[in-house]
Design a protein around this motif. Sequence first.
Motif, mmCIF file in Angstrom:
data_model
loop_
_atom_site.group_PDB
_atom_site.id
_atom_site.type_symbol
_atom_site.label_atom_id
_atom_site.label_comp_id
_atom_site.label_asym_id
_atom_site.label_seq_id
_atom_site.Cartn_x
_atom_site.Cartn_y
_atom_site.Cartn_z
ATOM 1 N N PRO A 55 0.834 -1.210 0.000
ATOM 2 C CA PRO A 55 0.000 0.000 0.000
ATOM 3 C C PRO A 55 0.869 1.260 0.000
ATOM 4 O O PRO A 55 2.025 1.249 0.444
ATOM 5 N N PHE A 56 0.293 2.350 -0.476
ATOM 6 C CA PHE A 56 0.966 3.645 -0.366
ATOM 7 C C PHE A 56 -0.081 4.746 -0.444
ATOM 8 O O PHE A 56 -1.180 4.541 -0.943
ATOM 9 N N VAL A 57 0.287 5.900 0.074
ATOM 10 C CA VAL A 57 -0.550 7.093 -0.004
ATOM 11 C C VAL A 57 0.101 8.040 -0.999
ATOM 12 O O VAL A 57 1.306 8.321 -0.910
ATOM 13 N N ASN A 58 -0.656 8.530 -1.948
ATOM 14 C CA ASN A 58 -0.103 9.386 -2.985
ATOM 15 C C ASN A 58 0.267 10.759 -2.431
ATOM 16 O O ASN A 58 -0.501 11.388 -1.698
ATOM 17 N N THR A 59 1.469 11.208 -2.770
ATOM 18 C CA THR A 59 1.928 12.563 -2.483
ATOM 19 C C THR A 59 2.546 13.113 -3.763
ATOM 20 O O THR A 59 2.585 12.435 -4.793
ATOM 21 N N LEU A 60 3.055 14.320 -3.698
ATOM 22 C CA LEU A 60 3.710 14.891 -4.872
ATOM 23 C C LEU A 60 5.064 14.255 -5.144
ATOM 24 O O LEU A 60 5.564 14.294 -6.273
ATOM 25 N N ASP A 61 5.691 13.657 -4.124
ATOM 26 C CA ASP A 61 7.044 13.120 -4.252
ATOM 27 C C ASP A 61 6.989 11.640 -4.626
ATOM 28 O O ASP A 61 6.984 10.766 -3.765
ATOM 29 N N HIS A 62 6.974 11.374 -5.908
ATOM 30 C CA HIS A 62 6.897 9.991 -6.366
ATOM 31 C C HIS A 62 8.236 9.271 -6.221
ATOM 32 O O HIS A 62 8.271 8.035 -6.136
ATOM 33 N N TYR A 63 9.345 10.029 -6.194
ATOM 34 C CA TYR A 63 10.630 9.412 -5.873
ATOM 35 C C TYR A 63 10.564 8.744 -4.502
ATOM 36 O O TYR A 63 10.970 7.595 -4.325
ATOM 37 N N ALA A 64 10.073 9.484 -3.514
ATOM 38 C CA ALA A 64 10.014 8.979 -2.147
ATOM 39 C C ALA A 64 9.079 7.786 -2.036
ATOM 40 O O ALA A 64 9.362 6.825 -1.307
#
Length: 255
Positions: A55-64
């Motif tokens: 799972p993941f939560v979307n943020t602006l930092d797709h690298y992270a």
Amino acid sequence: MDWKEISGNWVLIPRNPIGIVHFLGGAFVATAPQITYRWLLEQLATKGYAVIATPFVNTLDHYAIAKSVLLNFERALERLQDSSAIRKRYLPIYGIGHSMGCKLHLLIGSLFPVERAGNILISYNNYAARDAIPLVEQFNLAAAVEFTPSPLETNQLVQERYVIRRNLLIKFSNDTLDQSAALTELLKQRFSDMVTVQTLLGTHTTPLGQDIKWQTGESFSPFDALGQWFRQEVYRDLQELQRTVLLWLNPLSPP
């Protein structure tokens, strides 16, 4: 088989797995992949693939996000191997992504020294923040708000550094969000003979479908007929997706 939470992943392990799937879902449904993609992932497990869905939560930092989901996957895999839930240490590992999950697998394959037998990229999209996030354009934030890497930077990374040679791109016949065509050209420039493209019936949300159990009454009514027709229509596209994925994973597998 039961879903288990291990190191921030949802894991489904068949007896004597023949391969490992690292699954990453779409931006707004990736927080609970064991629910939103349950049918598809459980079908993979019944065919012998160990499923690790991160799972993941979307943020602006797709690298992270890419770094985080890879770290969680590797932690879960190490724990499964240490506990002998996965006995073989050299099983092939496949990345499967849907929508934004495709971008994350592309970043993982471009930025980190991973070994993958291949990636399956379903309904790929690589939109700018102004197109993907509601209200960004409306409040004139487009210049200040952008994903990292941006769509252009992502394309450059794939073109220059992506190392996963064998790839299957799946797009659906009624999917206005899909950007697989541009990605296909980039990948064919790197691995011209290792890129397969399949167009299936369905929409961007087809991978989220579930098998609808329709219980008929004591007598088969017109309402039952309508319900079963609806189930067959929804289930048909989902089954075709399953067959396409499994055939590419193992071309010698029975239908």
